[in-house]
Design an enzyme around this catalytic site. Structure first.
Site, PDB file in Angstrom:
ATOM      1  CB  SER A  13      21.532 -27.295   3.789  1.00 25.84           C
ATOM      2  OG  SER A  13      21.179 -28.028   2.639  1.00 25.84           O
ATOM      3  CG  HIS A 109      18.995 -31.928 -10.057  1.00 26.09           C
ATOM      4  ND1 HIS A 109      18.268 -30.760 -10.053  1.00 26.09           N
ATOM      5  CD2 HIS A 109      18.142 -32.908 -10.477  1.00 26.09           C
ATOM      6  CE1 HIS A 109      17.032 -31.022 -10.456  1.00 26.09           C
ATOM      7  NE2 HIS A 109      16.934 -32.304 -10.705  1.00 26.09           N
ATOM      8  CG  ASP A 141      25.816 -28.556 -20.247  1.00 21.37           C
ATOM      9  OD1 ASP A 141      24.762 -28.153 -19.696  1.00 21.37           O
ATOM     10  OD2 ASP A 141      25.888 -29.648 -20.839  1.00 21.37           O
ATOM     11  CG  ASP A 145      19.145 -29.525 -13.347  1.00 16.76           C
ATOM     12  OD1 ASP A 145      20.035 -28.920 -12.722  1.00 16.76           O
ATOM     13  OD2 ASP A 145      17.936 -29.382 -13.095  1.00 16.76           O
TER      14      ASP A 145
END
Length: 200
Positions: A13, A109, A141, A145
């Site tokens: 989405s 996130h 990285d 998260d």
């Protein structure tokens, strides 16, 4: 024209929102070069093909992470991607992948990081009893998260919310935030100082 590579595992989405923002002229100066999924039946691949975009399945099942990631890296490079955008991509990237695209991989996130990393972040936030939730777009990285935060948007937790309604309202903000963050990064008008993303 900057070229985006989208990685997704499901319905995509956030990818659809990015594609629509480009089509509507809300996100300019870039195009989607390739959409890649680790699952051949991902609905996001079908959505990409419907839009006439290049969509590639690179199955992860039964393969070593390094081998799988190497094929994705090669595909992104073949398509001359400038920025990699994770849009519901449910696999951790190897250090080789991250190092292949330094400061060129974004993720979104559904929490205000560093709070509630990992899976089911909206449910975690609701269960914890927070009064404000939201979403975070950050550089990727080697840690989950964890990379530098580019942009965050907040969502109030309403008295009649449950985890599902909260997640839906966070997703609405994700669809806005990701394109804003992409525009910021592609502009090049920023620097990273320590862990801080500084505009201008």
């Amino acid at each position: 024209m900057k070229r985006l590579g989208i990685l997704l595992s499901g319905r995509g989405s956030n990818f659809v929102a990015i594609a629509e923002n480009i089509a509507q002229g809300k996100l300019t100066g870039c195009e989607i070069s390739v959409v890649i999924s680790n699952k051949a039946d991902a609905a996001g691949l079908a959505a990409a093909r419907e839009r006439g975009l290049k969509a590639v399945a690179i199955e992860a099942r039964g393969r070593k992470r390094t081998e799988h990631d190497a094929e994705i890296i090669a595909t992104l490079r073949e398509n001359q991607v400038d920025l990699v955008c994770l849009a519901g991509y449910m696999r951790l990237l190897s250090s080789d992948f991250v190092q292949a695209f330094p400061q060129q991989i974004l993720n979104i996130h559904p929490s205000l990081l560093p709070a509630f990393p990992g899976l089911d972040a909206q449910e975690q936030a609701f269960a914890y009893g927070v009064h404000v939730a939201g979403c975070t777009v950050h550089f990727v990285d080697e840690q989950l998260d964890h990379g530098e935060i580019v942009l965050q948007k907040t969502v109030p937790v309403l008295p009649d919310d449950d985890a599902h309604t909260l997640a839906e309202r966070i997703l609405e903000q994700e669809h806005i935030a990701y394109s804003e963050a992409i525009a910021r990064v592609l502009s090049g008008e920023y620097r990273v100082v320590g862990r801080r993303y500084v505009r201008g």
